[in-house]
Design a protein around this motif. Structure first.
Motif, PDB file in Angstrom:
ATOM      1  N   ALA A 140      -5.043  47.068 127.510  1.00 46.41           N
ATOM      2  CA  ALA A 140      -6.256  47.582 128.543  1.00 46.41           C
ATOM      3  C   ALA A 140      -7.791  46.641 128.025  1.00 46.41           C
ATOM      4  O   ALA A 140      -8.330  46.482 129.222  1.00 46.41           O
ATOM      5  CB  ALA A 140      -6.560  48.499 128.000  1.00 46.41           C
ATOM      6  N   PHE A 141      -7.571  46.294 127.084  1.00 46.04           N
ATOM      7  CA  PHE A 141      -9.019  44.748 127.044  1.00 46.04           C
ATOM      8  C   PHE A 141      -9.640  44.285 128.322  1.00 46.04           C
ATOM      9  O   PHE A 141     -10.996  44.393 128.068  1.00 46.04           O
ATOM     10  CB  PHE A 141      -9.080  43.981 125.566  1.00 46.04           C
ATOM     11  N   GLY A 142      -8.940  43.213 128.594  1.00 39.06           N
ATOM     12  CA  GLY A 142      -9.118  42.643 129.690  1.00 39.06           C
ATOM     13  C   GLY A 142      -9.792  43.010 131.052  1.00 39.06           C
ATOM     14  O   GLY A 142     -11.595  43.103 131.776  1.00 39.06           O
ATOM     15  N   ALA A 143      -9.059  44.521 131.365  1.00 44.24           N
ATOM     16  CA  ALA A 143      -9.902  45.417 132.585  1.00 44.24           C
ATOM     17  C   ALA A 143     -10.782  45.936 131.953  1.00 44.24           C
ATOM     18  O   ALA A 143     -11.528  46.409 132.758  1.00 44.24           O
ATOM     19  CB  ALA A 143      -8.434  46.312 132.918  1.00 44.24           C
ATOM     20  N   ALA A 144     -10.530  46.671 130.659  1.00 42.53           N
ATOM     21  CA  ALA A 144     -11.266  47.354 130.596  1.00 42.53           C
ATOM     22  C   ALA A 144     -13.671  46.916 130.645  1.00 42.53           C
ATOM     23  O   ALA A 144     -14.162  47.291 131.083  1.00 42.53           O
ATOM     24  CB  ALA A 144     -11.928  48.093 129.583  1.00 42.53           C
ATOM     25  N   TRP A 145     -12.921  45.697 129.392  1.00 39.96           N
ATOM     26  CA  TRP A 145     -14.298  44.333 129.582  1.00 39.96           C
ATOM     27  C   TRP A 145     -14.985  44.139 131.175  1.00 39.96           C
ATOM     28  O   TRP A 145     -16.192  44.182 131.479  1.00 39.96           O
ATOM     29  CB  TRP A 145     -13.807  43.345 129.379  1.00 39.96           C
ATOM     30  N   GLN A 146     -13.662  44.261 131.802  1.00 35.82           N
ATOM     31  CA  GLN A 146     -14.051  43.445 133.301  1.00 35.82           C
ATOM     32  C   GLN A 146     -14.999  44.596 133.759  1.00 35.82           C
ATOM     33  O   GLN A 146     -16.049  44.552 133.845  1.00 35.82           O
ATOM     34  CB  GLN A 146     -13.087  43.218 134.668  1.00 35.82           C
ATOM     35  N   TYR A 147     -14.422  45.972 133.367  1.00 33.77           N
ATOM     36  CA  TYR A 147     -14.851  47.212 134.738  1.00 33.77           C
ATOM     37  C   TYR A 147     -16.647  47.050 134.084  1.00 33.77           C
ATOM     38  O   TYR A 147     -17.382  47.567 134.731  1.00 33.77           O
ATOM     39  CB  TYR A 147     -13.769  48.158 134.158  1.00 33.77           C
ATOM     40  N   PHE A 148     -16.184  47.488 132.721  1.00 33.26           N
ATOM     41  CA  PHE A 148     -17.370  47.423 131.563  1.00 33.26           C
ATOM     42  C   PHE A 148     -19.036  46.576 131.854  1.00 33.26           C
ATOM     43  O   PHE A 148     -19.642  47.039 131.632  1.00 33.26           O
ATOM     44  CB  PHE A 148     -16.903  48.231 130.401  1.00 33.26           C
ATOM     45  N   THR A 149     -18.721  45.401 132.210  1.00 33.55           N
ATOM     46  CA  THR A 149     -19.355  44.644 132.765  1.00 33.55           C
ATOM     47  C   THR A 149     -19.895  44.358 133.749  1.00 33.55           C
ATOM     48  O   THR A 149     -21.040  44.422 133.949  1.00 33.55           O
ATOM     49  CB  THR A 149     -18.924  42.996 132.300  1.00 33.55           C
ATOM     50  N   GLY A 150     -19.148  45.246 134.675  1.00 35.94           N
ATOM     51  CA  GLY A 150     -19.912  44.985 136.033  1.00 35.94           C
ATOM     52  C   GLY A 150     -19.956  43.797 136.474  1.00 35.94           C
ATOM     53  O   GLY A 150     -19.157  42.525 136.502  1.00 35.94           O
ATOM     54  N   SER A 151     -20.828  43.635 137.890  1.00 39.77           N
ATOM     55  CA  SER A 151     -22.038  44.553 138.142  1.00 39.77           C
ATOM     56  C   SER A 151     -21.259  45.881 139.203  1.00 39.77           C
ATOM     57  O   SER A 151     -19.994  45.563 139.297  1.00 39.77           O
ATOM     58  CB  SER A 151     -23.078  44.291 138.795  1.00 39.77           C
ATOM     59  N   LYS A 152     -21.795  47.331 139.456  1.00 42.22           N
ATOM     60  CA  LYS A 152     -21.020  48.071 139.896  1.00 42.22           C
ATOM     61  C   LYS A 152     -20.550  47.334 141.367  1.00 42.22           C
ATOM     62  O   LYS A 152     -19.289  47.438 141.887  1.00 42.22           O
ATOM     63  CB  LYS A 152     -22.329  49.529 140.229  1.00 42.22           C
ATOM     64  N   ASP A 153     -21.329  46.600 141.847  1.00 44.85           N
ATOM     65  CA  ASP A 153     -21.128  46.138 143.643  1.00 44.85           C
ATOM     66  C   ASP A 153     -19.920  44.910 143.035  1.00 44.85           C
ATOM     67  O   ASP A 153     -19.110  45.325 143.487  1.00 44.85           O
ATOM     68  CB  ASP A 153     -22.586  44.800 143.956  1.00 44.85           C
ATOM     69  N   HIS A 154     -20.265  44.025 142.123  1.00 42.61           N
ATOM     70  CA  HIS A 154     -19.116  43.674 141.710  1.00 42.61           C
ATOM     71  C   HIS A 154     -17.360  43.904 141.554  1.00 42.61           C
ATOM     72  O   HIS A 154     -16.596  42.816 142.477  1.00 42.61           O
ATOM     73  CB  HIS A 154     -19.181  42.364 140.238  1.00 42.61           C
ATOM     74  N   ASN A 155     -17.582  45.302 141.192  1.00 41.06           N
ATOM     75  CA  ASN A 155     -16.469  46.018 140.663  1.00 41.06           C
ATOM     76  C   ASN A 155     -16.044  46.343 142.317  1.00 41.06           C
ATOM     77  O   ASN A 155     -14.634  46.625 142.374  1.00 41.06           O
ATOM     78  CB  ASN A 155     -16.825  47.198 139.913  1.00 41.06           C
ATOM     79  N   ILE A 156     -17.600  47.090 142.751  1.00 46.96           N
ATOM     80  CA  ILE A 156     -16.745  47.457 143.845  1.00 46.96           C
ATOM     81  C   ILE A 156     -15.473  46.708 145.232  1.00 46.96           C
ATOM     82  O   ILE A 156     -14.848  46.368 145.481  1.00 46.96           O
ATOM     83  CB  ILE A 156     -17.778  48.456 144.533  1.00 46.96           C
ATOM     84  N   ARG A 157     -16.697  45.679 144.717  1.00 47.69           N
ATOM     85  CA  ARG A 157     -15.699  44.398 145.614  1.00 47.69           C
ATOM     86  C   ARG A 157     -14.879  43.648 144.897  1.00 47.69           C
ATOM     87  O   ARG A 157     -13.275  44.009 146.468  1.00 47.69           O
ATOM     88  CB  ARG A 157     -17.038  43.273 145.785  1.00 47.69           C
ATOM     89  N   LEU A 203     -17.751  47.963 123.869  1.00 51.01           N
ATOM     90  CA  LEU A 203     -15.882  48.104 124.347  1.00 51.01           C
ATOM     91  C   LEU A 203     -15.768  48.096 123.073  1.00 51.01           C
ATOM     92  O   LEU A 203     -15.610  46.828 122.308  1.00 51.01           O
ATOM     93  CB  LEU A 203     -15.763  47.803 125.155  1.00 51.01           C
ATOM     94  N   ALA A 204     -14.397  49.138 122.637  1.00 48.12           N
ATOM     95  CA  ALA A 204     -13.619  48.640 121.344  1.00 48.12           C
ATOM     96  C   ALA A 204     -12.510  48.495 121.738  1.00 48.12           C
ATOM     97  O   ALA A 204     -12.381  49.712 122.539  1.00 48.12           O
ATOM     98  CB  ALA A 204     -14.269  49.360 120.678  1.00 48.12           C
ATOM     99  N   THR A 205     -11.002  48.407 120.950  1.00 50.16           N
ATOM    100  CA  THR A 205      -9.493  48.540 120.657  1.00 50.16           C
ATOM    101  C   THR A 205      -9.752  48.860 120.209  1.00 50.16           C
ATOM    102  O   THR A 205     -10.080  49.005 118.791  1.00 50.16           O
ATOM    103  CB  THR A 205      -9.008  47.663 121.883  1.00 50.16           C
ATOM    104  N   THR A 206      -8.456  49.701 119.786  1.00 45.67           N
ATOM    105  CA  THR A 206      -8.133  50.906 118.823  1.00 45.67           C
ATOM    106  C   THR A 206      -6.563  50.474 119.019  1.00 45.67           C
ATOM    107  O   THR A 206      -6.324  51.156 119.884  1.00 45.67           O
ATOM    108  CB  THR A 206      -8.800  51.787 117.809  1.00 45.67           C
TER     109      THR A 206
END
Length: 470
Positions: free
Chosen positions: A256-273, A206-209
């Motif tokens: 958006a860094f925090g949101a993106a890092w959270q999303y991209f870290t997952g896991s998928k199930d964690h995110n859905i929850r 993940l990168a921010t610019t």
DNA sequence: CATTAGT
DNA sequence: ACTAATG
């Protein structure tokens, strides 16, 4: 008798149900399979029949099948499904870029039943007549097929590699990326690597610019170890390295860094929850931030995301939807153990998440631990007011941030550029012939046509994203 | 728009 | 749950 075995059975059932076009069951079976895989070793033998049904994702029907298997060594349900579909179809379905729908079309419209049959049909040119199958897709298929033949690729076209090795590669790749001089300010890894899983299937960066994300993408595509570009757009790119490892890169604005890092870290199930929990509080979470109605809020840190839903920051290592949310609640507010209590606090609104980027607890280098209130009783604190929001509406998330200060300008691609071919657009991210970068010719998903470099990122980006369902 | 893929 | 890339 091992859990692994049952998990594998469930996965196969899921795949077969996918093939049938059945809607929700496949995911249910996969979820159950995942929890079986993740059971601690002591329970691996699944002795207690009562306990089985209590497992997440396993209810009456599935526990019955487990029982059945334990007693008879068979699952009739699976056998029946197997009779309906030739086993070769599953291998076809595992090819890169081929899903259940396509597989079924191969079977029903062309009578293809296995990889050999597909290969034959491909060589006979039968696929060209299939609606929606043009040169590019056929070429993609050819590649996928050739790879499937060589190494015994279990699924998804890649083997998993041990964590230390993955870490090494990620470090090297990130160093090379930085060294290329791209204007990224943050560059971190995410995914299962960050969750410190034993082995990882791909690398997620993940990168921010603050600048043009496309230039970041282009620099990435030209890194030396990049062998092939699977797909590349303005915010997301997937490549395959020389070793065969897949790497996904996402680029977002700093806000958006925090949101993106959270999303991209997952896991998928964690995110859905997390997202469903957010939903219950009226929030919508995506990788760009949070929204509630017309209200848009930035999420420069992961803590801001969790705080919106009423949680403290949760360490990546336990983000598996295996009880971490419950544990977090107990830690954060002893006395309330149930998540479902909408009772007393239903009127209270979630705290407004942060929009200020100054303090970034828990968002340092991936290895870094936040000041560590995990399990302690110090919950989230007060968040400074957001000072910027999405312009346009949700869904218009290619989130263009307007700094109210001079901080950030995340520029949308112009309509002209997005429509691509036209007059003005700077064109594909990866140069046209002759404009290859220093790293040699531009790698790309496939040669368009058969020879000669074409525009690599054939992406002619989509329609105006500023449309939203209400 | 539907399919595939990603967390 | 929610989004991106692509034909």
């Amino acid at each position: 008798m091992a859990n692994e075995e049952i998990a594998r059975i469930f996965y196969e059932i899921a795949d077969l149900l996918d093939l049938e076009g059945v809607r929700f069951k496949p995911e249910a079976y996969r979820r159950a399979a995942r929890t079986l895989e993740q059971l601690p070793s002591e329970v691996r033998t699944l002795k207690d029949p009562q306990a089985i049904r209590a497992l997440p994702g396993i209810g009456e029907a599935l526990s019955l099948k487990i029982e059945e298997y334990r007693e008879t060594g068979k699952v009739p349900y699976l056998d029946r499904l197997r009779e309906k579909w030739p086993p070769g179809l599953l291998e076809i379905m595992r090819l890169e870029g081929v899903g259940p729908k396509t597989t079924r079309r191969f079977h029903q419209e062309l009578g293809i039943a296995d990889l050999a049959g597909l290969k034959a049909a491909l060589e006979a040119g039968q696929l060209d007549h299939l609606a929606g199958f043009k040169a590019r897709k056929v070429e993609l298929l050819r590649r996928a097929l050739s790879q499937a033949g060589t190494v015994g690729l279990p699924s998804g076209g890649g083997r998993r590699i041990p964590l230390p090795e993955a870490q090494r590669m990620a470090d090297e790749l990130m160093a090379a990326f930085r060294a290329s001089g791209v204007p990224v300010d943050r560059l971190v890894y995410a995914g299962s690597l960050r969750r410190r899983r034993e082995d990882v299937g791909d690398l997620d960066l993940l990168a921010t610019t603050r600048g043009d994300p496309r230039s970041v993408m282009e620099a990435f595509l030209h890194l030396p170890p990049v062998r092939e570009v699977r797909l590349s757009g303005e915010t997301k790119t997937t490549v395959v390295l020389d070793g065969g490892l897949q790497v996904d890169l996402r680029v977002v604005a700093p806000e958006a860094f925090g949101a993106a890092w959270q999303y991209f870290t997952g896991s998928k199930d964690h995110n859905i929850r997390l997202r469903t929990l957010a939903q219950q509080k009226g929030w919508k979470i995506n990788e760009y931030g949070l929204s509630r109605g017309e209200e848009r809020t930035a999420a420069p840190t992961e803590e801001a995301v969790y705080a919106a839903v009423g949680f403290p920051w949760i360490p990546p290592e336990i983000r598996e939807n295996q009880g971490e949310f419950e544990a977090a609640l107990e830690g954060a507010s002893p006395g309330r153990s149930s998540l479902g209590t909408s009772g007393g606090s239903s009127t209270s609104m979630p705290p407004p998440p942060s929009g200020r980027g100054t303090s970034t607890p828990g968002s340092g280098r991936p290895g870094a631990r936040s000041s560590g209130t995990w399990g302690s009783s110090s919950g989230p604190r007060t968040w400074p007011r957001a000072r910027s929001g999405w312009r346009g509406s949700a869904g218009a998330c290619r989130g263009w941030w307007e700094g109210s200060g001079s901080s950030s300008r995340w520029r949308p691609p112009s309509a002209a550029q997005r429509r691509g071919r036209g007059r003005s657009g700077p064109g594909p991210t990866c140069g046209s012939p002759g404009r290859e970068g220093p790293g040699g010719p531009c790698p790309r998903p496939l040669a368009r046509g058969s020879a000669g470099p074409g525009p690599i990122c054939s992406s002619t980006p989509r329609m105006d994203p500023s449309r939203r369902r209400v």
